[in-house]
Motif scaffolding. Structure first.
Motif, PDB file in Angstrom:
ATOM      1  N   TRP B  94      58.223 -26.403  62.605  1.00 45.10           N
ATOM      2  CA  TRP B  94      58.523 -25.108  62.004  1.00 45.10           C
ATOM      3  C   TRP B  94      59.967 -25.005  61.553  1.00 45.10           C
ATOM      4  CZ3 TRP B  94      56.881 -24.652  67.386  1.00 45.10           C
ATOM      5  CH2 TRP B  94      57.879 -24.345  68.293  1.00 45.10           C
ATOM      6  N   SER B  95      60.161 -24.170  60.527  1.00 45.92           N
ATOM      7  CA  SER B  95      61.511 -23.929  60.007  1.00 45.92           C
ATOM      8  C   SER B  95      62.031 -22.577  60.463  1.00 45.92           C
ATOM      9  CB  SER B  95      61.483 -23.943  58.480  1.00 45.92           C
ATOM     10  OG  SER B  95      60.583 -22.956  58.001  1.00 45.92           O
ATOM     11  N   LYS B  96      61.103 -21.677  60.820  1.00 45.14           N
ATOM     12  CA  LYS B  96      61.513 -20.331  61.223  1.00 45.14           C
ATOM     13  C   LYS B  96      60.493 -19.756  62.192  1.00 45.14           C
ATOM     14  CE  LYS B  96      61.314 -16.455  58.574  1.00 45.14           C
ATOM     15  NZ  LYS B  96      61.637 -15.367  57.632  1.00 45.14           N
ATOM     16  N   VAL B  97      60.995 -19.031  63.142  1.00 45.48           N
ATOM     17  CA  VAL B  97      60.162 -18.319  64.097  1.00 45.48           C
ATOM     18  C   VAL B  97      60.740 -16.912  64.220  1.00 45.48           C
ATOM     19  CG1 VAL B  97      59.567 -18.111  66.544  1.00 45.48           C
ATOM     20  CG2 VAL B  97      59.510 -20.347  65.451  1.00 45.48           C
ATOM     21  N   VAL B  98      59.892 -15.913  64.130  1.00 46.11           N
ATOM     22  CA  VAL B  98      60.330 -14.542  64.383  1.00 46.11           C
ATOM     23  C   VAL B  98      59.477 -13.970  65.499  1.00 46.11           C
ATOM     24  CG1 VAL B  98      60.611 -12.209  63.438  1.00 46.11           C
ATOM     25  CG2 VAL B  98      61.088 -14.203  62.010  1.00 46.11           C
ATOM     26  N   VAL B  99      60.148 -13.370  66.476  1.00 46.91           N
ATOM     27  CA  VAL B  99      59.475 -12.832  67.661  1.00 46.91           C
ATOM     28  C   VAL B  99      59.696 -11.320  67.742  1.00 46.91           C
ATOM     29  CG1 VAL B  99      59.389 -12.878  70.191  1.00 46.91           C
ATOM     30  CG2 VAL B  99      59.850 -14.992  68.916  1.00 46.91           C
ATOM     31  N   TYR B 100      58.623 -10.614  68.021  1.00 46.68           N
ATOM     32  CA  TYR B 100      58.708  -9.184  68.321  1.00 46.68           C
ATOM     33  C   TYR B 100      58.145  -8.985  69.722  1.00 46.68           C
ATOM     34  CZ  TYR B 100      59.190  -8.225  63.241  1.00 46.68           C
ATOM     35  OH  TYR B 100      59.596  -8.185  61.928  1.00 46.68           O
ATOM     36  N   ASP B 101      58.976  -8.524  70.634  1.00 47.80           N
ATOM     37  CA  ASP B 101      58.550  -8.186  71.996  1.00 47.80           C
ATOM     38  C   ASP B 101      58.524  -6.669  72.120  1.00 47.80           C
ATOM     39  OD1 ASP B 101      58.363 -10.799  72.964  1.00 47.80           O
ATOM     40  OD2 ASP B 101      60.415 -10.817  73.745  1.00 47.80           O
ATOM     41  N   SER B 102      57.389  -6.132  72.504  1.00 50.21           N
ATOM     42  CA  SER B 102      57.279  -4.668  72.595  1.00 50.21           C
ATOM     43  C   SER B 102      56.666  -4.244  73.919  1.00 50.21           C
ATOM     44  CB  SER B 102      56.387  -4.125  71.470  1.00 50.21           C
ATOM     45  OG  SER B 102      56.788  -4.612  70.211  1.00 50.21           O
ATOM     46  N   VAL B 103      57.164  -3.126  74.397  1.00 46.35           N
ATOM     47  CA  VAL B 103      56.563  -2.499  75.583  1.00 46.35           C
ATOM     48  C   VAL B 103      56.142  -1.079  75.200  1.00 46.35           C
ATOM     49  CG1 VAL B 103      57.829  -3.852  77.296  1.00 46.35           C
ATOM     50  CG2 VAL B 103      58.843  -1.753  76.374  1.00 46.35           C
ATOM     51  N   GLY B 104      55.251  -0.535  75.996  1.00 47.22           N
ATOM     52  CA  GLY B 104      54.690   0.780  75.685  1.00 47.22           C
ATOM     53  C   GLY B 104      55.748   1.822  75.360  1.00 47.22           C
TER      54      GLY B 104
END
Lengths: 106, 106
Positions: B94-104
Motif C-alpha cells: 500500500w501507498s496510503k492508509v487512512v484510519v478513522y477510530d470512533s466511539v459512541g
C-alpha cells in the motif's frame, strides 16, 4: 464476522464552525433522526476516539456508520424522506462530508 | 442499532500499484488474516461499492472495518501478533492508509 454481503455506508462530517458546542449538539440531534430510516439494518454514531497516530484522521466531528442488507436498501435510504429532511435541515452545519461506500470484497 | 459503546475502527487502503490485480489479491489475502485476531468483535472487508457522487471517496482499494466491544480490545488488536505480522508482510503493497477510530457520540 459481519456478513460480507452487507453494504457499508460510512459518512464523516466536519462542522462549519468547529468550535461551536451548539452546532455540535445540533448536528448530533440531526444525525440521530437518521436512525429511524426503515431500510437501515444497523448503525452507529461516533466521535473521534482520541487515538492519535500518523495515519489516523482525527479532525472530523461525527462518524455516521449505516449498514444495509442490500444495495437497494441503501438506495432507498438516500431518497427516504427522513434523510432528505435531515439534509435540508442540517446541511448548513457542516463544511465537509466524506462518504465511503463499501461492499464485500469477496 | 449497533451498541453505542462499540469502538469502530475503519481503515482504508490505497495500493502502491493501483492497477495490479496481483497486488490487489495479495492485499486481500493479508487483510483476511486479520479476521483471526481474537479481540475483534465483528468485521467487514470491503471494496468501493460503485456509487459515485461528489462527496464519495472511491479511489481506495480496500475498506477494513473492525468493531470492538471496548477501547482495550482495540488496543490489544494493535499489538496482536497477527496484526503485527500483517503489517510486516503486506505494508509494501500500500501507498496510503487512512484510519478513522470512533466511539459512541452519546
Amino acid at each position: 464476522m459481519l456478513s460480507q454481503t452487507l453494504f457499508v455506508h460510512h459518512v464523516y462530517f466536519w462542522l462549519a464552525t468547529p468550535g461551536s458546542k451548539e452546532d455540535h449538539a445540533k448536528l448530533l440531534e440531526g444525525i440521530k433522526t437518521l436512525i429511524e430510516v426503515p431500510s437501515i439494518k444497523s448503525c452507529h454514531i461516533g466521535v473521534p476516539a482520541g487515538t492519535n497516530r500518523d495515519v489516523i484522521e482525527t479532525s472530523y466531528a461525527f462518524s455516521w456508520l449505516a449498514l444495509f442488507d442490500t444495495r437497494e436498501q441503501q438506495d432507498a435510504y438516500q431518497v427516504d424522506p427522513i434523510h432528505l429532511k435531515f439534509v435540508e435541515n442540517y446541511a448548513h452545519l457542516w463544511s465537509k462530508v466524506v462518504v465511503y461506500d463499501s461492499v464485500g470484497a469477496y
